[in-house]
Scaffold this active site. Structure first.
Site, short mmCIF file in Angstrom:
data_model
loop_
_atom_site.label_atom_id
_atom_site.label_comp_id
_atom_site.label_asym_id
_atom_site.label_seq_id
_atom_site.Cartn_x
_atom_site.Cartn_y
_atom_site.Cartn_z
N GLU A 1 38.52 -75.64 -8.80
CA GLU A 1 37.54 -75.51 -8.23
C GLU A 1 36.40 -76.78 -8.52
OE1 GLU A 1 35.85 -73.04 -4.79
OE2 GLU A 1 34.53 -72.41 -6.49
N LYS B 1 32.59 -77.18 -8.63
CA LYS B 1 31.39 -77.30 -8.17
C LYS B 1 30.19 -77.43 -9.05
CE LYS B 1 31.41 -72.31 -8.88
NZ LYS B 1 31.20 -70.48 -8.36
N LYS C 1 35.39 -75.59 0.84
CA LYS C 1 34.48 -74.42 0.25
C LYS C 1 32.79 -74.62 0.53
CE LYS C 1 35.12 -70.58 -2.40
NZ LYS C 1 34.45 -70.87 -3.72
N GLU D 1 38.66 -65.43 2.81
CA GLU D 1 38.47 -64.96 2.30
C GLU D 1 37.70 -62.73 2.83
OE1 GLU D 1 35.68 -66.90 -0.36
OE2 GLU D 1 34.32 -65.30 0.37
N ASN E 1 38.09 -61.96 -2.64
CA ASN E 1 37.06 -62.49 -3.71
C ASN E 1 36.43 -60.30 -4.06
OD1 ASN E 1 33.72 -62.54 -4.66
ND2 ASN E 1 34.04 -64.63 -2.77
N GLU F 1 39.86 -64.38 -6.22
CA GLU F 1 38.96 -65.70 -6.06
C GLU F 1 37.83 -65.14 -7.32
OE1 GLU F 1 37.44 -66.81 -2.05
OE2 GLU F 1 39.03 -66.35 -1.83
N SER F 2 36.66 -65.51 -7.89
CA SER F 2 35.52 -64.56 -8.86
C SER F 2 36.05 -64.20 -9.90
CB SER F 2 34.91 -64.26 -7.45
OG SER F 2 34.65 -65.41 -6.74
#
Length: 262
Positions: free
Chosen positions: A52, A54, A114, A163, A184, A215-216
């Site tokens: 990703e 960001k 996203k 998600e 997530n 994710e995360s």
């Protein structure tokens, strides 16, 4: 929905109501690679990677504002990423749809938009910018709207990463018979992350045809090995990639992790 998500979604509604959705002025959409993210991951025995781009986030603040999206995306591609995730939300993540547009034009990998998508026109914009995948956050959509947006994206030929944060989200997502689910690990009330979320929800996903992305909170090879042991097919990594001095080497190491059959 948490106060955190409510605030972001309300801001997004105001943004859209004000007519601020930018016009990219594209004469022709760049076609996504023939090999979709889902198929790329299905056809390998090692852990898939969505790397990703960001610049910042509400929970972390500034992450990396000095690097260009195409430069970073090329590093990710060199490291063996199967797709590039681009944060396009402006207000909370300092992203921009032009970031995605640049990456989709220059890097021959599937690109994920996203964002906090609540309207069809956001999907249309992502499609025109060259996205091959969009994110739909189950928690911020009622069931009817979720179905409408999911079907709209699929009609455009886009992949959809649904998600989920908990069992209720997962139940709603599974009614769509999805190809892609993202778990997530972030607690939406405290902002903390816990990989046990992936481990607990993976036990409820019994269809081996579904590609599951954790994710995360994934910051190391050890984290990736842990969620791979839980049975996920891929990981989405943002902060760790953006902060790493050599992200291509970091991703190449993760890309060696064997997947555990469901």
């Amino acid at each position: 929905m948490s106060d955190y998500l409510t605030k972001i979604v309300e801001s997004k509604k105001e943004y859209l109501a004000d007519g601020q959705l930018e016009t990219l002025g594209l004469s022709q959409r760049r076609e996504r690679p023939m090999n979709s993210f889902t198929e790329r991951v299905r056809n390998k025995h090692t852990l898939g990677i969505l790397a990703e781009f960001k610049r910042s986030s509400p929970s972390l603040g500034a992450i990396n504002h000095s690097v260009e999206p195409v430069f970073m995306a090329n590093k990710y591609a060199q490291g063996g990423a199967d797709g590039i995730s681009v944060l396009t939300d402006e207000l909370y993540f300092n992203g921009h749809m032009s970031d995605l547009q640049k990456v989709a034009k220059e890097v021959n990998l599937p690109v994920l938009c996203k964002d906090f998508i609540i309207e069809e026109r956001q999907i249309n914009q992502a499609y025109q910018a060259g996205a091959g995948i969009i994110l739909l956050i189950v928690r911020i959509l009622d069931q009817d709207k979720l179905v409408i947006l999911y079907n709209h994206a699929r009609r455009l030929g886009l992949e959809v990463l649904l998600e989920v944060h908990d069992e209720k989200d997962l139940e709603a997502a599974m009614t769509l018979k999805p190809d892609l689910i993202g778990i997530n690990n972030r607690n939406l009330h405290e902002f903390s992350t816990n990989l046990s979320t992936t481990e607990s929800l993976m036990r409820l996903i019994t269809d081996p045809s579904i590609i599951v992305v954790s994710e995360s909170g994934i910051k190391s090879r050890e984290d990736c090995e842990r969620v791979a042991a839980a049975g996920v097919d891929a990981v989405l990594i943002g902060e760790a990639c953006m902060k790493h001095p050599r992200p291509e080497e970091f991703l190449a190491e993760i890309g060696q992790i064997e997947r555990r059959p469901l």
